[in-house]
Motif scaffolding. Structure first.
Motif, PDB file in Angstrom:
ATOM      1  N   TYR A 196       0.924  -1.710   0.356  1.00 32.76           N
ATOM      2  CA  TYR A 196      -0.136   0.044   0.316  1.00 32.76           C
ATOM      3  C   TYR A 196       1.151   1.096   0.128  1.00 32.76           C
ATOM      4  N   ILE A 199       2.315   1.805  -3.502  1.00 33.97           N
ATOM      5  CA  ILE A 199       1.917   3.092  -4.613  1.00 33.97           C
ATOM      6  C   ILE A 199       1.038   4.164  -3.596  1.00 33.97           C
ATOM      7  N   TYR A 225      -8.292   1.631   0.762  1.00 31.30           N
ATOM      8  CA  TYR A 225      -6.817   0.511  -0.192  1.00 31.30           C
ATOM      9  C   TYR A 225      -7.879  -0.658   0.549  1.00 31.30           C
ATOM     10  N   THR A 239      -3.376  -7.459  -6.256  1.00 32.19           N
ATOM     11  CA  THR A 239      -3.234  -6.417  -5.951  1.00 32.19           C
ATOM     12  C   THR A 239      -3.876  -5.455  -6.856  1.00 32.19           C
ATOM     13  N   ARG A 240      -4.486  -5.631  -7.921  1.00 36.94           N
ATOM     14  CA  ARG A 240      -4.426  -4.802  -9.088  1.00 36.94           C
ATOM     15  C   ARG A 240      -6.375  -4.585  -8.530  1.00 36.94           C
ATOM     16  N   TRP A 243      -5.708  -1.845  -6.252  1.00 38.21           N
ATOM     17  CA  TRP A 243      -5.544  -0.535  -6.833  1.00 38.21           C
ATOM     18  C   TRP A 243      -6.282  -0.099  -7.586  1.00 38.21           C
ATOM     19  N   LYS A 244      -7.890  -0.644  -8.472  1.00 35.36           N
ATOM     20  CA  LYS A 244      -8.738  -0.118  -9.004  1.00 35.36           C
ATOM     21  C   LYS A 244      -9.461   0.531  -7.874  1.00 35.36           C
ATOM     22  N   GLU A 247      -7.540   3.915  -7.250  1.00 40.08           N
ATOM     23  CA  GLU A 247      -6.978   4.414  -7.746  1.00 40.08           C
ATOM     24  C   GLU A 247      -7.632   6.245  -7.955  1.00 40.08           C
TER      25      GLU A 247
END
Length: 424
Positions: A196, A199, A225, A239-240, A243-244, A247
């Motif tokens: 985290y 990112i 998150y 993780t993907r 992240w979405k 974001e």
């Protein structure tokens, strides 16, 4: 073996110190070598400098407290006169030399530096301080100066004993990753929180290197998150998907860097309120900006000066205890709203005149007011224009929107709409 080595202090103390000041091993080792042993004379003055949030104050205070070295810490911004500075030092020295069971010592009055030297000798007569170097951030006193300005800009023209300089460089992205990752909540793994932080730094590091601000942003946005993990829609390794989910949230949070519009507790309460699904709340540009009290009124005065014609000042800002009679101005030959034309520049004396009219209490034109104007310019809430004109003085423009200034006005119970020419 600990990285820090010193024959006087036990290994356990040095190991604890090493864990408390990560990524500053070189600077701490240098300071330990300068301090030497307690009974030895240390260097008379140190000048520690570096950008904001580079660990100067934290490292120095942690080092002195962990090693239990007698010291006093003085904020020179708060002690803005020599008398306040000297009396604060003496007051802390009295506290160091007195025991818990002793009655509180009487306050000291120190008007001159000669008085300070005399009272300093009396304050350090305690056996605990008699044979040790006293660090003041006929006894050996080491003065430690912490500054964001290089020594060349502070050196007096009359000459002085040059301090020993020590530079604290900015934290690299690797250092920030290491420091922030140690703040992970106990209910989550270290690797999950480190991912985290990676990112977060990927988004904010290009525009913000301030460790305190990044730590605040990390706490503020972590709940969003890990939201898919809490709801069972993802695991810690997705993780993907994580992240979405965050974001757009982080991109909107970019608008609040350094403004500190909302605290972590307020953020959590806002997210629990009912509202539209997926709506991001609490990050609008006119939320609760944490500005000093008079800075808010300065910003309100600047907005009024930018959007009201100067000829209307007498009608608006005659003292009416915050209330004015409703009246209709004859807007002849005016076809366009001032808000559509944008902010207009105004001189400093007009800004101060409006400020004194809208603030209930009397405000003296002291250095504190002028420093807050400079801070508003630094935050880009005001723009300085025409600063080269030394005859007429500086001119400013207000950069904030109507929604923003209405939010600021609500925090100080000021109805700005009543004072805007366009809304009459």
């Amino acid at each position: 073996m600990p990285i820090f080595k010193h024959p006087e202090y036990p290994e356990a103390t040095l190991l604890r110190l090493e864990s408390m000041v990560p990524c500053r091993e070189s600077q701490v080792s240098t300071l330990l070598s300068i301090f030497g042993e307690r009974q030895h004379f240390s260097f008379p003055s140190l000048f520690i400098y570096g950008h904001t949030s580079s660990g100067k104050t934290y490292v120095m205070q942690t080092l002195l407290k962990t090693l239990e070295l007698p010291h006093v810490f003085v904020n020179c911004i708060e002690c803005f006169t020599s008398r306040l500075l000297l009396e604060d030092i003496l007051r802390q020295l009295q506290h160091l030399s007195s025991k818990k069971e002793d009655p509180p010592p009487p306050p000291l009055s120190c008007d001159t530096f000669n008085d300070f030297i005399r009272l300093l000798k009396q304050a350090t007569m305690s056996p605990d301080l008699n044979n040790q170097t006293l660090y003041v951030t006929e006894r050996n006193v080491t003065l430690v100066l912490l500054s964001e300005i290089v020594w060349d800009l502070l050196r007096p023209n009359t000459g002085c004993l040059e301090p020993l300089p020590l530079y604290f460089p900015d934290y690299s992205i690797g250092h920030l990753q290491k420091i922030l990752s140690h703040d992970h909540p106990p209910e989550y793994s270290f690797d999950f929180y480190a991912a985290y932080i990676n990112i977060l730094l990927g988004v904010f590091y290009p525009v913000c290197r301030d460790l305190k601000e990044l730590r605040h942003l990390a706490v503020l946005n972590f709940a969003k998150y890990c939201e898919p993990v809490v709801q069972g829609e993802a695991n810690e390794r997705d993780t993907r998907q994580l992240w979405k989910n965050i974001e757009s949230h982080l991109k909107k949070a970019m608008q609040t860097v350094y403004l500190r519009e909302i605290s972590s507790s307020q953020w959590e309460r806002l997210q629990q309120d009912d509202g539209e699904p997926g709506q991001l709340k609490g990050l609008s540009a006119h939320a609760h900006v944490e500005l000093p009290y008079y800075s808010k009124f300065l910003l309100i005065a600047a907005y009024l000066a930018s959007y009201n014609p100067a000829r209307t000042d007498k009608r608006f800002f005659v003292k009416h205890h915050g209330k004015i009679r409703k009246t209709n101005f004859q807007k002849k030959h005016e076809k366009t709203s001032n808000h559509l034309l944008g902010p207009k520049p105004f001189p400093l004396d007009r800004l101060l005149a409006i400020l004194y009219s809208i603030v209930d209490s009397k405000v003296a034109p002291n250095a504190n007011i002028f420093s807050q104007i400079t801070s508003l310019v630094t935050l880009q809430l005001l723009t300085l224009v025409g600063h080269d004109d030394q005859l007429n003085g500086p001119r400013y423009k207000c950069n904030v929107s109507l929604d923003f200034i209405r939010g600021i006005s609500r925090t100080v119970n000021f109805d700005i709409i009543k004072y805007l020419y366009d809304f009459l």
